[in-house]
Design a protein around this motif. Structure first.
Motif, PDB file in Angstrom:
ATOM      1  N   PRO A  40       0.750  -1.180   0.099  1.00 41.17           N
ATOM      2  CA  PRO A  40      -0.065  -0.041   0.093  1.00 41.17           C
ATOM      3  C   PRO A  40       0.771   1.134  -0.064  1.00 41.17           C
ATOM      4  N   ASN A  41       2.208   1.104   0.353  1.00 42.05           N
ATOM      5  CA  ASN A  41       2.913   2.507   0.638  1.00 42.05           C
ATOM      6  C   ASN A  41       3.790   2.265  -0.621  1.00 42.05           C
ATOM      7  N   GLN A  42       3.911   1.434  -1.384  1.00 39.37           N
ATOM      8  CA  GLN A  42       4.855   1.165  -2.509  1.00 39.37           C
ATOM      9  C   GLN A  42       6.381   1.314  -2.121  1.00 39.37           C
ATOM     10  N   ILE A  43       6.394   0.482  -1.223  1.00 46.35           N
ATOM     11  CA  ILE A  43       7.688   0.273  -0.721  1.00 46.35           C
ATOM     12  C   ILE A  43       8.190  -1.333  -1.158  1.00 46.35           C
ATOM     13  N   ALA A  44       9.218  -1.009  -2.112  1.00 50.64           N
ATOM     14  CA  ALA A  44       9.793  -2.266  -2.580  1.00 50.64           C
ATOM     15  C   ALA A  44      11.283  -2.563  -2.225  1.00 50.64           C
ATOM     16  N   SER A  45      11.138  -3.020  -0.883  1.00 47.29           N
ATOM     17  CA  SER A  45      12.391  -3.268  -0.232  1.00 47.29           C
ATOM     18  C   SER A  45      13.032  -4.929  -0.520  1.00 47.29           C
ATOM     19  N   GLY A  46      13.330  -4.943  -1.836  1.00 48.58           N
ATOM     20  CA  GLY A  46      14.034  -6.031  -2.253  1.00 48.58           C
ATOM     21  C   GLY A  46      13.300  -7.387  -2.485  1.00 48.58           C
ATOM     22  N   GLY A  47      13.969  -8.264  -2.980  1.00 48.20           N
ATOM     23  CA  GLY A  47      13.452  -9.607  -3.229  1.00 48.20           C
ATOM     24  C   GLY A  47      12.125  -9.646  -4.372  1.00 48.20           C
ATOM     25  N   VAL A  48      11.600 -10.788  -4.565  1.00 50.47           N
ATOM     26  CA  VAL A  48      10.718 -10.843  -5.264  1.00 50.47           C
ATOM     27  C   VAL A  48       9.153 -10.083  -5.114  1.00 50.47           C
ATOM     28  N   ALA A  49       9.085  -9.704  -3.809  1.00 50.47           N
ATOM     29  CA  ALA A  49       8.129  -8.934  -3.295  1.00 50.47           C
ATOM     30  C   ALA A  49       8.300  -7.507  -3.873  1.00 50.47           C
ATOM     31  N   GLY A  50       9.376  -6.772  -3.939  1.00 58.36           N
ATOM     32  CA  GLY A  50       9.863  -5.770  -4.266  1.00 58.36           C
ATOM     33  C   GLY A  50       9.654  -5.743  -5.909  1.00 58.36           C
ATOM     34  N   ILE A  51       9.874  -6.357  -6.494  1.00 62.01           N
ATOM     35  CA  ILE A  51       9.627  -6.777  -7.960  1.00 62.01           C
ATOM     36  C   ILE A  51       7.987  -6.604  -8.208  1.00 62.01           C
ATOM     37  N   SER A  52       7.364  -7.373  -7.488  1.00 63.83           N
ATOM     38  CA  SER A  52       6.062  -7.451  -7.895  1.00 63.83           C
ATOM     39  C   SER A  52       5.283  -6.148  -7.325  1.00 63.83           C
TER      40      SER A  52
END
Length: 288
Positions: A40-52
């Protein structure tokens, strides 16, 4: 008679069920951290989760679909390239995180503040990953990609992971904003520290090494007054070349001040080295 009261190990099947349960529970916490705080806060802190997170912002791709699409092929590519099985628990962790992300995708965000999102999202993800590690599993993803790169490139594994995560944060900085990239770094740091906390626990002990001319008296004090085991090492003075002995012991945090006080009372000139010991396994400490 003592052996009669020792804690008996759990049956193998019970241990396996417990470890699989930890992998599933940890995957759930990772999904909660992602859906309630990071996405919700557009925090792409690495990993596949960040890519998604980035692809969701750019193309409205469902994060769970992106994570499935990356994680599952990576798992099988890793098996093929690295030439070993990562175990069923790694496959379970790799599959369960996107599943829980999908199941919790309609949950309301817990915070619209990006700083709170980075901190608590990082904590939730770190807690989840740490629990998965406790279950001897893995969530795959970027860590697996880093292992593949590490096989072909002469770089330490930790550097490979950092490069992947750094690249994702850098892309997020261009896609969102510089502030978003900084929040992502905060999320990465909090996740890393939380994983360490889950792995080693809250208990912090002190490893004490002492060089003294009154080593026998110090040894007796540690054994009898502090009630801690000791190890005596043979040493050599670097300047004098004289044969010496060094004693090592590990004490709890609340025993530390009393221990050093006793040592200094016996020998005010004792040379004392103190190091943090995050986790100690053995008699008088953790059993596993």
């Amino acid at each position: 008679m003592i052996a009669k009261y020792r804690r008996q190990p759990l049956p193998t099947k019970a241990v396996q069920v417990f470890e699989y349960g930890l992998v599933v529970l940890g995957s759930f916490f990772v999904a909660i951290g992602f859906n309630l705080f990071l996405l919700p806060n557009q925090i792409a802190s690495g990993g596949v989760a960040g890519i998604s997170t980035i692809l969701y912002a750019l193309f409205s791709f469902e994060p769970s679909t992106v994570q499935w699409t990356i994680n599952i092929p990576l798992f099988f590519v890793g098996m093929w390239i690295l030439g070993r099985s990562f175990g069923i628990k790694t496959l379970v962790g790799t599959a369960m995180v996107p599943l829980f992300v999908s199941l919790t995708s309609d949950w309301n965000p817990a915070s619209s503040d990006p700083l709170l999102g980075a901190i608590f999202g990082g904590m939730a993800c770190g807690l989840g990953i740490g629990i998965v590690f406790r279950g001897k599993g893995s969530t795959g993803g970027i860590d697996l990609a880093a292992q593949i790169v590490h096989k072909f490139v002469p770089l330490p594994f930790g550097i490979c992971v950092a490069l992947f995560d750094g690249l994702i944060v850098l892309v997020a900085t261009f896609v969102f904003s510089v502030e978003a990239g900084l929040y992502a770094l905060i999320g990465l740091f909090v996740t890393s520290r939380t994983i360490d906390l889950v792995q080693v626990g809250l208990n912090s002990s002190k490893a004490i090494m002492v060089v003294s001319d009154h080593l026998e008296a110090i040894r007796d004090a540690l054994l009898n007054e502090i009630d801690r085991g000791v190890t005596v090492w043979k040493a050599e003075g670097g300047y004098t070349r004289a044969d010496k002995k060094m004693i090592m012991s590990v004490v709890n945090q609340n025993e530390f001040s009393r221990t050093t006080q006793i040592i200094k009372q016996i020998d005010p000139n004792a040379f004392i080295i103190v190091m943090n010991a995050s986790e100690v396994i053995g008699e008088g400490f953790s059993k596993s």
